[in-house]
Design a protein around this motif. Structure first.
Motif, PDB file in Angstrom:
ATOM      1  N   ARG A  68      37.462  80.043 -13.937  1.00  0.00           N
ATOM      2  CA  ARG A  68      36.721  79.457 -15.053  1.00  0.00           C
ATOM      3  C   ARG A  68      35.230  79.305 -14.762  1.00  0.00           C
ATOM      4  O   ARG A  68      34.475  78.848 -15.620  1.00  0.00           O
ATOM      5  CB  ARG A  68      37.316  78.085 -15.399  1.00  0.00           C
ATOM      6  N   SER A  69      34.822  79.697 -13.548  1.00  0.00           N
ATOM      7  CA  SER A  69      33.415  79.569 -13.128  1.00  0.00           C
ATOM      8  C   SER A  69      32.890  78.163 -13.408  1.00  0.00           C
ATOM      9  O   SER A  69      31.799  77.975 -13.945  1.00  0.00           O
ATOM     10  CB  SER A  69      32.554  80.614 -13.842  1.00  0.00           C
ATOM     11  N   GLY A 100      22.463  80.882 -10.050  1.00  0.00           N
ATOM     12  CA  GLY A 100      23.425  81.970 -10.038  1.00  0.00           C
ATOM     13  C   GLY A 100      23.360  82.846  -8.813  1.00  0.00           C
ATOM     14  O   GLY A 100      24.191  83.740  -8.632  1.00  0.00           O
ATOM     15  N   HIS A 133      28.768  76.636  -7.815  1.00  0.00           N
ATOM     16  CA  HIS A 133      29.844  77.361  -8.484  1.00  0.00           C
ATOM     17  C   HIS A 133      30.600  78.189  -7.462  1.00  0.00           C
ATOM     18  O   HIS A 133      30.018  78.653  -6.470  1.00  0.00           O
ATOM     19  CB  HIS A 133      29.297  78.303  -9.566  1.00  0.00           C
ATOM     20  N   LEU A 139      31.719  88.687 -11.327  1.00  0.00           N
ATOM     21  CA  LEU A 139      30.371  88.251 -11.672  1.00  0.00           C
ATOM     22  C   LEU A 139      29.377  88.472 -10.532  1.00  0.00           C
ATOM     23  O   LEU A 139      28.176  88.252 -10.715  1.00  0.00           O
ATOM     24  CB  LEU A 139      30.381  86.764 -12.054  1.00  0.00           C
ATOM     25  N   GLU A 216      36.225  81.027 -20.414  1.00  0.00           N
ATOM     26  CA  GLU A 216      34.995  81.689 -19.999  1.00  0.00           C
ATOM     27  C   GLU A 216      33.838  81.220 -20.875  1.00  0.00           C
ATOM     28  O   GLU A 216      33.928  81.267 -22.102  1.00  0.00           O
ATOM     29  CB  GLU A 216      35.158  83.207 -20.096  1.00  0.00           C
ATOM     30  N   ASP A 217      32.785  80.743 -20.226  1.00  0.00           N
ATOM     31  CA  ASP A 217      31.632  80.192 -20.956  1.00  0.00           C
ATOM     32  C   ASP A 217      32.072  79.102 -21.933  1.00  0.00           C
ATOM     33  O   ASP A 217      31.538  78.986 -23.043  1.00  0.00           O
ATOM     34  CB  ASP A 217      30.887  81.297 -21.711  1.00  0.00           C
ATOM     35  N   GLY A 218      33.078  78.334 -21.520  1.00  0.00           N
ATOM     36  CA  GLY A 218      33.544  77.211 -22.327  1.00  0.00           C
ATOM     37  C   GLY A 218      34.495  77.579 -23.443  1.00  0.00           C
ATOM     38  O   GLY A 218      34.993  76.697 -24.147  1.00  0.00           O
ATOM     39  N   GLY A 259      34.754  88.648 -22.541  1.00  0.00           N
ATOM     40  CA  GLY A 259      33.869  88.464 -21.405  1.00  0.00           C
ATOM     41  C   GLY A 259      34.375  89.172 -20.164  1.00  0.00           C
ATOM     42  O   GLY A 259      35.555  89.559 -20.085  1.00  0.00           O
TER      43      GLY A 259
END
Length: 286
Positions: A68-69, A100, A133, A139, A216-218, A259
């Motif tokens: 889920r990063s 990042g 993270h 990624l 992913e990205d919420g 994603g």
């Protein structure tokens, strides 16, 4: 853990197993049968089972952070680090900072001095970010280089991160495509075998599909591949269908809307299921 009295003997936990010695201190090859129901032995075995579950849960939680990063507060890492099970799960994972960029391989966490890392120059460094993270490998832009570096450092990750298989969306795939058939057509002699494989690999089945939820990205996304639906009789054969992705409402997503993490994890599930197919049946059908 020290020795605990059990009748005329003493028992202890060693490498996850109950060991025993007699009153003279001589180690026995096994725990005597008459001690099987002794409260001390039962308690140690229950403790072993709990520790096993705890270790699996720690690994699962760190994997969820990765898939889920999720941002992980350094304060949380400092709280859990003293626990050997958490250390086992976290040691040598690649962490990234707020920008990042790869910070390094995690080796230590101290509430006052921050995170101890081996950076990409091979140096041991300390950083004190508020959050880090644990990125999904898809990624990481320099994944191949990181893998080579990890081999040089003899890194052994207990959470599958750097050496997790990844899939990237093909550049020639139509952006409005809603499914891929790369792993469709995998024949299984009996439906129950394929459903059993789904469970064995840690996925869930629902409505005839194997599903892999990803956030992913919420946003919640679900990868799903057809495996055949139970109808009270599961001895008939079945085969895997196309792989697709849906949003939280069940709407089919186009390739352009999926994603990189959801794409990779969905393909990973499909490939793992397909690998268990009956190759002989496929060859006969061909």
């Amino acid at each position: 853990m020290g020795w605990v009295s059990a009748g005329d003997y003493e028992v202890a936990l060693e490498a996850g197993k109950v060991v025993c010695r007699n009153g003279k201190g001589r180690r026995l090859k096994s725990v005597p049968a008459k001690l099987k129901e002794d409260p001390a032995v039962v308690g140690l075995r229950q403790l072993t089972e709990w520790l096993d579950r705890h270790e699996r849960r720690c690994l699962s939680d760190v994997e969820q952070w990765m898939v889920r990063s999720l941002p992980v507060p350094t304060a949380v890492l400092a709280r859990v680090w003293p626990d050997p099970a958490w250390q086992t799960a976290l040691r040598d994972v690649v962490v990234t900072g707020a920008d990042g960029g790869v910070a390094g391989f995690l080796r230590d966490v101290d509430p006052d001095r921050g995170l101890g890392l081996v950076d990409l120059d091979g140096d041991t460094v300390r950083i004190t970010p508020d959050i880090v993270h644990v990125p999904h490998p898809v990624l990481l832009e320099d994944l191949d280089e990181l893998r080579e570096f990890a081999v040089e450092l003899e890194v052994r990750q207990n959470v599958e991160q750097l050496f997790r298989e990844v899939w990237h969306r093909p550049a020639d795939l139509a952006p409005d495509a809603t499914s891929v058939d790369t792993y469709a057509g995998g024949v299984f002699k009996e439906l129950r075998f394929l459903h059993g494989r789904v469970t064995q690999l840690g996925y869930r089945s629902r409505g005839g599909y194997a599903v892999c939820p990803v956030v992913e990205d919420g946003a919640a996304v679900e990868a799903r591949i057809w495996i055949g639906e139970h109808d009270g009789y599961d001895a008939y054969d079945t085969e895997t269908g196309p792989l697709g992705w849906t949003d939280a409402s069940g709407r089919a997503l186009t390739a352009a809307e999926v994603g990189p993490v959801a794409w990779s994890e969905g393909m990973r599930m499909a490939a793992a299921l397909y690998a268990g197919r009956d190759v002989e049946d496929e060859e006969r059908a061909a």
